[in-house]
Design an enzyme around this catalytic site. Structure first.
Site, mmCIF file in Angstrom:
data_model
loop_
_atom_site.group_PDB
_atom_site.id
_atom_site.type_symbol
_atom_site.label_atom_id
_atom_site.label_comp_id
_atom_site.label_asym_id
_atom_site.label_seq_id
_atom_site.Cartn_x
_atom_site.Cartn_y
_atom_site.Cartn_z
ATOM 1 N N CYS A 140 0.730 -1.277 0.089
ATOM 2 C CA CYS A 140 0.115 -0.098 0.096
ATOM 3 C C CYS A 140 0.904 1.206 0.027
ATOM 4 C CB CYS A 140 -0.858 -0.148 1.192
ATOM 5 S SG CYS A 140 -1.810 1.527 1.290
ATOM 6 N N CYS A 143 -0.632 4.012 2.312
ATOM 7 C CA CYS A 143 -0.187 3.906 3.445
ATOM 8 C C CYS A 143 1.052 4.266 3.925
ATOM 9 C CB CYS A 143 -0.671 2.753 3.876
ATOM 10 S SG CYS A 143 -2.136 1.878 3.384
ATOM 11 N N ASP A 144 2.059 3.605 3.236
ATOM 12 C CA ASP A 144 3.519 3.740 3.881
ATOM 13 C C ASP A 144 4.431 4.442 2.892
ATOM 14 O OD1 ASP A 144 2.458 1.636 5.401
ATOM 15 O OD2 ASP A 144 2.676 0.232 4.182
#
Ligand code: NAP
Length: 349
Positions: A140, A143-144
């Protein structure tokens, strides 16, 4: 509730992605009091998308989490009961109802189950990947990505998600490398054009006919480098012994896998619901009513558990609404055996 009792619900919806929430809105409006079970990826894949540009009704786009939150609010307004819990197993009983066991330990029996539990990101199974998942290997980018600001990054895949992730990561990365196993991209033209713009600007380096062989690093220090294979005829791993296949090391600080998803349908294995060899639920389909019915009466499928082709928010929403309508039609024939009353577990045994 005692250990020997389970709670009865008229309808359970597993999943709070676009399909599940659309089903919940329709089921709530049909007075079917849906219990909506939110799993480990609340809101589904759309919550990982910063900007949803193609959902009808939002000409300026809308953030994925905001769209999901709006749908949750809408579902709750019509009476949906949202609870956390991954469905661990479902079992059709002789009396026609369905036993549902949830990771929280809660057990239910319902008259209708809408399976809208979506799909989870796939991984490659190459050395180093599992050990470093969460330590520089990610599924992701949204997200990261920000954790690896200033580093070089690798994205694997050639579909829309890979293009979107590579483009997104240019905000943080020094250089984004995109490795795709063959010459042509699966992604739609819009994304390929954006990728090429970034490639022209030098933000993204496209590596076609290239596959990831290994990720090197440690959980303490993160990803150090990756080993790739390249063969101009494509699918280099299948041609690893071909002298024309070259292997190369690339120093990157993060690896993002964007190679598609696997449907979350393991909990339906004992129900008799038919699935294909990849785990996608087979539904009746066609152009009449009952399109979302599965092989088991009372169990309906919607969204990414069924759809291995379109996989769009708008198509998932459409299917979710169909599943709720099909379930409502089914429930009209099933007596409402006391709403939210407790019934003895194993009453069927
Ligand atoms: P996808 O379309 O299935 O693409 C997966 C990509 O990963 C393909 O290019 C595939 O290569 C590659 N791949 C699969 N297994 C691999 C392996 N073992 N090794 C190396 N490469 C591998 O998946 P997706 O990109 O996640 O998209 C899924 C759906 O969501 C699609 O319908 C897409 O349109 C949609 N989506 C839309 C947007 C949007 O902005 N509208 C954004 C994201 C996703 P091959 O091409 O060689 O098979």
């Amino acid at each position: 509730m005692t250990e020997d009792a389970v709670e009865h619900r008229r309808m359970i919806v597993s999943g709070t992605g676009i399909a599940g929430l659309s089903a919940a809105i329709y089921a709530g409006r049909a007075n079917n009091d849906p219990l909506v079970l939110e799993g480990d990826e609340p809101g589904g894949q759309l919550t990982l998308t910063t900007d949803v540009a193609n959902y009808p009704g939002f000409p300026d786009g809308i953030g994925g989490p905001e769209l999901v939150q709006r749908m949750k609010d809408q579902a709750m307004r019509f009476g949906a009961d949202m609870q956390h819990g991954v469905v661990e197993s479902a079992q059709k009983r002789k009396d026609g109802r369905i036993d549902v066991e949830v990771s929280t330990g809660d057990r239910y029996v319902c008259d209708a189950l809408v399976a809208a539990s979506g799909a989870s990101a796939r991984t490659l199974g190459v050395p180093g990947e599992e050990e470093l998942l969460g330590y520089g290997v990610s599924t992701c980018a949204t997200c990261d990505g920000a954790f690896f600001r200033g580093e070089d990054m690798l994205v694997v895949g050639g579909g829309d998600a890979a293009m979107e992730e590579a483009t997104f990561l240019t905000k943080f990365a020094d250089t984004v490398y995109l490795a795709h196993r063959r010459e042509n991209f699966r992604a739609e033209a819009h994304w390929v054009d954006r990728l090429e713009e970034h490639a022209d600007e030098g933000d993204i380096e496209v590596m076609k006919n290239t596959e990831l062989l290994e990720v090197s690093g440690t959980p303490e220090d993160g990803v150090d480098h990756v080993t790739l294979a390249r063969n101009e005829t494509g699918y280099p791993k299948e041609n690893i012994d071909d002298p024309a296949t070259e292997t190369l090391d690339l120093d990157v600080g993060a690896v993002f896998l964007a190679i598609g998803h696997t449907p979350n349908t393991g909990y339906l294995e004992d129900t008799g619901v038919e699935m294909d060899d990849r785990g996608y639920i087979e539904t009746v389909g066609g152009d009449g009513g009952g399109q979302t019915k599965t092989a088991v009466e009372g169990i309906f499928g919607a969204g990414d558990v069924v759809d291995h082709h379109y996989q769009q928010a708008v198509t998932a929403g459409g299917m979710g609404s169909k599943a709720a309508m099909d379930a409502d039609e089914y429930l009209e024939e099933i007596p409402a055996a006391g709403e939210r009353t407790e019934v003895a577990a194993g009453a069927d045994d």
